[in-house]
Design an enzyme around this catalytic site. Structure first.
Site, PDB file in Angstrom:
ATOM      1  N   SER A 155      38.806  38.796  41.394  1.00 40.29           N
ATOM      2  CA  SER A 155      38.069  37.955  40.454  1.00 40.29           C
ATOM      3  C   SER A 155      38.433  38.511  39.077  1.00 40.29           C
ATOM      4  O   SER A 155      37.800  39.450  38.580  1.00 40.29           O
ATOM      5  CB  SER A 155      36.564  38.072  40.730  1.00 40.29           C
ATOM      6  OG  SER A 155      35.859  37.323  39.778  1.00 40.29           O
ATOM      7  N   TYR A 156      39.488  37.975  38.486  1.00 36.26           N
ATOM      8  CA  TYR A 156      40.170  38.622  37.356  1.00 36.26           C
ATOM      9  C   TYR A 156      39.263  39.140  36.244  1.00 36.26           C
ATOM     10  O   TYR A 156      39.477  40.200  35.689  1.00 36.26           O
ATOM     11  CB  TYR A 156      41.185  37.656  36.719  1.00 36.26           C
ATOM     12  CG  TYR A 156      42.395  37.334  37.565  1.00 36.26           C
ATOM     13  CD1 TYR A 156      42.555  37.873  38.843  1.00 36.26           C
ATOM     14  CD2 TYR A 156      43.376  36.472  37.086  1.00 36.26           C
ATOM     15  CE1 TYR A 156      43.657  37.560  39.620  1.00 36.26           C
ATOM     16  CE2 TYR A 156      44.487  36.164  37.849  1.00 36.26           C
ATOM     17  CZ  TYR A 156      44.628  36.707  39.120  1.00 36.26           C
ATOM     18  OH  TYR A 156      45.725  36.403  39.870  1.00 36.26           O
ATOM     19  N   VAL A 213      41.220  49.156  36.376  1.00 32.33           N
ATOM     20  CA  VAL A 213      40.858  48.798  37.754  1.00 32.33           C
ATOM     21  C   VAL A 213      40.695  47.280  37.788  1.00 32.33           C
ATOM     22  O   VAL A 213      39.716  46.739  37.237  1.00 32.33           O
ATOM     23  CB  VAL A 213      39.550  49.498  38.178  1.00 32.33           C
ATOM     24  CG1 VAL A 213      39.200  49.137  39.625  1.00 32.33           C
ATOM     25  CG2 VAL A 213      39.669  51.017  38.029  1.00 32.33           C
ATOM     26  N   GLU A 214      41.674  46.604  38.389  1.00 36.09           N
ATOM     27  CA  GLU A 214      41.650  45.137  38.412  1.00 36.09           C
ATOM     28  C   GLU A 214      40.871  44.635  39.625  1.00 36.09           C
ATOM     29  O   GLU A 214      40.495  45.408  40.505  1.00 36.09           O
ATOM     30  CB  GLU A 214      43.095  44.603  38.412  1.00 36.09           C
ATOM     31  CG  GLU A 214      43.820  45.002  37.135  1.00 36.09           C
ATOM     32  CD  GLU A 214      45.182  44.365  36.960  1.00 36.09           C
ATOM     33  OE1 GLU A 214      45.730  43.803  37.940  1.00 36.09           O
ATOM     34  OE2 GLU A 214      45.701  44.434  35.827  1.00 36.09           O
ATOM     35  N   ASN A 215      40.641  43.333  39.615  1.00 41.02           N
ATOM     36  CA  ASN A 215      39.882  42.721  40.699  1.00 41.02           C
ATOM     37  C   ASN A 215      40.424  41.325  40.966  1.00 41.02           C
ATOM     38  O   ASN A 215      40.897  40.666  40.026  1.00 41.02           O
ATOM     39  CB  ASN A 215      38.393  42.655  40.283  1.00 41.02           C
ATOM     40  CG  ASN A 215      37.509  42.316  41.452  1.00 41.02           C
ATOM     41  OD1 ASN A 215      37.312  41.158  41.788  1.00 41.02           O
ATOM     42  ND2 ASN A 215      36.982  43.332  42.085  1.00 41.02           N
ATOM     43  N   CYS A 273      37.087  47.078  24.422  1.00 41.69           N
ATOM     44  CA  CYS A 273      37.262  48.537  24.408  1.00 41.69           C
ATOM     45  C   CYS A 273      37.045  49.107  23.007  1.00 41.69           C
ATOM     46  O   CYS A 273      36.534  50.215  22.859  1.00 41.69           O
ATOM     47  CB  CYS A 273      38.630  48.926  24.950  1.00 41.69           C
ATOM     48  SG  CYS A 273      38.733  48.675  26.741  1.00 41.69           S
ATOM     49  N   CYS A 278      41.911  46.530  23.702  1.00 38.49           N
ATOM     50  CA  CYS A 278      41.350  45.182  23.591  1.00 38.49           C
ATOM     51  C   CYS A 278      40.048  45.224  22.795  1.00 38.49           C
ATOM     52  O   CYS A 278      39.485  46.296  22.532  1.00 38.49           O
ATOM     53  CB  CYS A 278      41.126  44.571  24.977  1.00 38.49           C
ATOM     54  SG  CYS A 278      39.643  45.171  25.805  1.00 38.49           S
ATOM     55  N   CYS A 313      39.137  47.949  31.889  1.00 33.50           N
ATOM     56  CA  CYS A 313      40.262  48.612  31.214  1.00 33.50           C
ATOM     57  C   CYS A 313      40.180  50.129  31.359  1.00 33.50           C
ATOM     58  O   CYS A 313      39.098  50.697  31.553  1.00 33.50           O
ATOM     59  CB  CYS A 313      40.268  48.275  29.727  1.00 33.50           C
ATOM     60  SG  CYS A 313      40.575  46.553  29.355  1.00 33.50           S
ATOM     61  N   GLU A 367      40.447  52.442  29.071  1.00 33.79           N
ATOM     62  CA  GLU A 367      39.627  53.095  28.035  1.00 33.79           C
ATOM     63  C   GLU A 367      38.173  53.189  28.488  1.00 33.79           C
ATOM     64  O   GLU A 367      37.521  54.202  28.332  1.00 33.79           O
ATOM     65  CB  GLU A 367      39.682  52.291  26.723  1.00 33.79           C
ATOM     66  CG  GLU A 367      41.047  52.233  26.076  1.00 33.79           C
ATOM     67  CD  GLU A 367      41.871  51.046  26.533  1.00 33.79           C
ATOM     68  OE1 GLU A 367      41.802  50.681  27.723  1.00 33.79           O
ATOM     69  OE2 GLU A 367      42.596  50.488  25.696  1.00 33.79           O
TER      70      GLU A 367
END
Ligand code: THU
Length: 138
Positions: free
Chosen positions: A52-53, A48-50, A95, A92, A58, A60
């Site tokens: 505001s990066y 779920v991206e945003n 995660c 990553c 992620c 997981e």
């Protein structure tokens, strides 16, 4: 790694299916994850991206949060976690630590460059942080 072939196939399929739910307008990289718990349940999650990066979550971690929400944090233990799609997607660092918390011996299944990889969480994160191990450490 006492995971049957059927369990593996089911877990990878669940991870692939949930990539369709990903919210990834910035990277365009849709990720799905499926957790198999010791209780025998499967929980899925997607990235779920945003805008505001840095707030991006992620796949997981969304899957693990879902498992904890349902089974309870004191009881939920990860037996295995699969990550899709079938392009290179190694979990990553954040995660890895998140998986480790709920299953240092969990099997982590993710696509490598040439084959599907299967490694234990403790192999992906040697000397991962945990309160008990930290106090016991020399
Ligand atoms: N991503 C995951 O969901 N899991 C990983 O293991 C690696 C990266 C996501 C975060 C971000 O939305 C996109 O993939 C690109 O980094």
């Amino acid at each position: 790694m006492n995971l049957s072939e059927e369990e593996k196939v089911e877990l990878i399929a669940a991870a692939k299916t949930v990539t369709a739910k990903a919210y990834a307008p910035y990277s365009g990289f849709r990720v799905g994850a499926a957790v198999l718990t010791e209780m025998g349940n499967i929980f899925v999650g997607c990235n779920v991206e945003n805008s505001s990066y840095g707030m991006t979550i992620c796949a997981e971690r969304t899957a693990i949060v879902s498992a904890v929400t349902k089974e309870g944090g004191d009881l939920m233990r990860i037996r295995a976690i699969a990550i899709a799609p079938v392009t290179f997607c190694s979990p990553c660092g954040a995660c890895r630590q998140f998986i480790y918390e709920f299953g240092a011996d969990a099997v982590v299944i993710f696509p490598g460059r040439e084959r599907i990889k299967e490694v234990l969480a403790r192999e992906l994160l040697p000397e991962g942080f945990s309160w008990s191990q930290n106090f016991a450490r020399d």
